[in-house]
Design an enzyme around this catalytic site. Sequence first.
Site, PDB file in Angstrom:
ATOM      1  N   HIS A 186       4.969   5.249  -3.933  1.00 19.93           N
ATOM      2  CA  HIS A 186       4.518   4.166  -3.061  1.00 19.93           C
ATOM      3  C   HIS A 186       4.081   4.704  -1.704  1.00 19.93           C
ATOM      4  CE1 HIS A 186       4.694   0.126  -1.108  1.00 19.93           C
ATOM      5  NE2 HIS A 186       4.146  -0.183  -2.263  1.00 19.93           N
ATOM      6  N   HIS A 245      -3.177  -1.449  -1.099  1.00 16.26           N
ATOM      7  CA  HIS A 245      -2.922  -2.810  -0.607  1.00 16.26           C
ATOM      8  C   HIS A 245      -4.192  -3.346   0.057  1.00 16.26           C
ATOM      9  CE1 HIS A 245       0.974  -0.800  -0.756  1.00 16.26           C
ATOM     10  NE2 HIS A 245       1.412  -1.954  -1.192  1.00 16.26           N
ATOM     11  N   HIS A 287       0.270  -2.034  -8.767  1.00 12.98           N
ATOM     12  CA  HIS A 287       1.712  -2.263  -8.877  1.00 12.98           C
ATOM     13  C   HIS A 287       2.132  -2.553 -10.316  1.00 12.98           C
ATOM     14  CE1 HIS A 287       1.086  -2.603  -4.508  1.00 12.98           C
ATOM     15  NE2 HIS A 287       2.319  -2.164  -4.414  1.00 12.98           N
ATOM     16  N   HIS A 332       4.585 -12.121  -0.984  1.00 17.96           N
ATOM     17  CA  HIS A 332       4.864 -10.696  -1.150  1.00 17.96           C
ATOM     18  C   HIS A 332       5.292  -9.998   0.157  1.00 17.96           C
ATOM     19  CE1 HIS A 332       3.402  -6.485  -0.821  1.00 17.96           C
ATOM     20  NE2 HIS A 332       4.253  -6.350  -1.815  1.00 17.96           N
ATOM     21  N   HIS A 355       9.223  -8.672   1.558  1.00 15.81           N
ATOM     22  CA  HIS A 355       9.513  -7.316   2.045  1.00 15.81           C
ATOM     23  C   HIS A 355      10.207  -7.360   3.412  1.00 15.81           C
ATOM     24  CE1 HIS A 355       7.863  -4.270  -0.674  1.00 15.81           C
ATOM     25  NE2 HIS A 355       6.903  -5.130  -0.974  1.00 15.81           N
ATOM     26  N   PHE A 369       5.815   0.304   3.985  1.00 20.23           N
ATOM     27  CA  PHE A 369       5.345   0.932   2.746  1.00 20.23           C
ATOM     28  C   PHE A 369       6.064   2.222   2.360  1.00 20.23           C
ATOM     29  CE2 PHE A 369       0.906  -1.035   3.612  1.00 20.23           C
ATOM     30  CZ  PHE A 369       1.217  -2.158   2.874  1.00 20.23           C
ATOM     31  N   HIS A 374       8.607  -6.777  -7.169  1.00 21.66           N
ATOM     32  CA  HIS A 374       7.264  -6.597  -7.722  1.00 21.66           C
ATOM     33  C   HIS A 374       7.117  -7.118  -9.144  1.00 21.66           C
ATOM     34  CE1 HIS A 374       4.411  -5.205  -4.846  1.00 21.66           C
ATOM     35  NE2 HIS A 374       5.460  -4.756  -4.184  1.00 21.66           N
TER      36      HIS A 374
END
Length: 345
Positions: free
Chosen positions: A90, A111, A120, A242, A246, A263, A276
């Site tokens: 990632h 992204h 993903h 999403h 996070h 990230f 995910h």
Amino acid sequence: APVPPPDFSTCSTASLPDGSQVPFSCCPPLPKDLTNIPTYKLPNVSKVKIRPAAHNVTQEYITKYNTAIQKMKSLDKDDPLSFIQQANIHCAYCNSGYKELGFPGVPLQVHFSWLFFPFHRWYLYFFERILGSLIGDDTFALPFWNYDSQVGMQFPSLYNDVNSSLYDPNRNQNHFPPNVIDLGFTTIDLDASDQQKINNNLTMMYRQMLTNAPCPQLFFGNPIRGGEQPIRGMGTIENVPHNSVHRWVGNPNNKFRENMGTFYSAARDPIFYAHHANVDRMWTIWKTLGGNRRDFNDRDWLDSAFLFYDENRTLVKVTVQDCINNEKLGYKYENVPIPWKNYKP
Ligand code: C2O
């Protein structure tokens, strides 16, 4: 042109959101031969695996999952199947560790564009197969965090046992059960009752899946083509829930809300993969919602490619085309109620 796979040979130190460098290397171990990377052949599916809702799993399942992650964590740190190398995937793909193959001036970023969902999906696909192979169980399927339903709107307890390999101390301590998640979380906790938060969450889900996502571009994000500079524009779900989930999980006392809040470190928290899985589940559900809700048929999307190590430590090339049907990848999601479908604002 499609987005080419990363150029592994020029992988470099990744950068942090403030422009400084990540203080370690996120680059993967290199295979002996980088010039002949085979294209991945989807194995025949004899039985479709079911990814379960995290709040529904049995003790037996938790034990198995815990053992699998523990085994992954105890592999050598230079083994591409080890937990840290899996987490670094990632970092390398998202913090400018890679350049696009053939475009040395273009950082690869998965992204903020239509690459978000397919990248993903493949990432979880291999992660899940590696876990299965470590415990000798090819029916093993990752759980999904069902936060789009009232029953899943708290931090899933299986990740919250300090003695488990699924635990991560770098989380927001104020967001443990019975705290109810805010799917639109920015950085400030809502001053609202649990019932208000639940209603807000369901309304937000309806908006992101239906009202604001009537066509592929709004759902998946804007196109990015080979050689174009990244950050083209997010789809509805990538933004909310999403990104909010996070931030809600990450530890606010760390500079970038590590682990989940940024990230480079997000995938070091085992909850990342359940988060995910639910994002991926939204892709499968969205396509059943009617109207123009379908995959792109643009060749540049379908032919875009990524590289991953499979469970045999072979570096393989995969394309978007080969992942658009999750059942062909051998899994589907436990059928649970979808309450937000009736939350038209
Ligand atoms: Cu690659 Cu949830 O981000």
